[in-house]
Write a protein that holds these residues in place. Structure first.
Motif: not given
Length: 254
Positions: A124-135, A181-187
């Motif tokens: 949810x809201x992640x900007x990490x492309x490596x994690x997105x690909x693995x997911x 709050x500006x960097x926590x992806x879930x927030x």
């Protein structure tokens, strides 16, 4: 109303953790302490460190937890199980054998007149492309079919070692920290979601292994509810207030 409870990230069976049986018993004791109080329990993902469900085979172990969940559901307590990124390969075993309500993705529910957005939180809201690909690979139907062709003796052992490596990596990096709050992806995700769904009162997530409450506006709050490895965190909603606490056997009022 009778209270509703939320918890996540027990990672039961993790090969990187010592005293795995004691670890499971602590969670079972908590569930036992609320079985006559709760109207529902929401397990928000990564309850198992690794779970892969074949048509006729499931990982061995976890008998105390599965028995306690069955006792709760047999007694009329709703148990909702959200898959996480470690135990996402679920079919219908927990539904048929333990009576849980299984959730493969985030959902919105009304509880006690309040609207809850509930999810494990991964992706949810992640900007990490490596994690997105693995997911994407882990959620691929084709990849799951191919993995199912492996004999459980090797496939489950491989999955457990993969999960162990992940846990050891996190241990080496140290305790996860709240990023703000500006960097926590879930927030960031919750704030954006509120723009189109202003009726949400509470967002509750796991996944991050941090214990954090954030006020999003006058009507909405977000809780990231820690873990059951070192924090033993749970949230409780009684129809009036949503509170978060850490479970200490024999001391914590549940």
């Amino acid at each position: 109303m009778k209270p509703v409870y939320f918890l996540s990230d027990a990672h039961l069976g993790c090969l990187a953790l010592h005293h795995r049986r004691t670890h499971e018993r602590r969670l079972v004791n908590f569930l036992d302490s609320i079985k006559d109080k709760a109207s529902a329990v929401f397990l928000l993902g990564d309850i198992f460190d690794f779970w892969y469900e074949y048509k006729y085979v499931v990982p061995k172990g976890f008998t105390r937890l599965l028995g306690k969940i069955s006792e709760l559901t047999d007694g009329g307590v709703e148990v909702h199980f959200f898959v996480g990124n470690h135990d996402l390969w679920q079919d219908d075993y927990l539904e048929k054998e333990c009576g849980v309500v299984l959730h493969h993705k985030e959902c919105t529910l009304e509880i006690g007149g309040k609207v809850f957005f509930l999810a494990h939180g991964d992706g949810l809201g992640t900007r990490d492309w490596k994690f997105r690909c693995l997911r994407a690979i882990f959620h691929s139907h084709l990849c799951r079919v191919m993995f199912s062709c492996l004999h459980p003796r090797w496939a489950i052992a491989f999955g457990q070692q993969w999960a162990r490596h992940s846990q050891l990596k996190h241990q080496h990096q140290g305790e996860p920290q709240y990023l703000g709050e500006d960097k926590e992806e879930l927030v960031v995700f919750a704030r954006r979601y509120l723009q189109t769904h202003p009726d949400i009162n509470y967002f509750i997530f796991g996944h991050r292994h941090i214990q954090q409450a954030v006020s999003l506006n006058n009507d909405a709050r977000l809780l990231i509810i820690g873990d059951w490895i070192s924090r033993f965190t749970f949230a409780r909603f009684d129809g009036n207030a949503l509170v978060m606490d850490n479970y200490i056997e024999g001391q914590t009022e549940v």
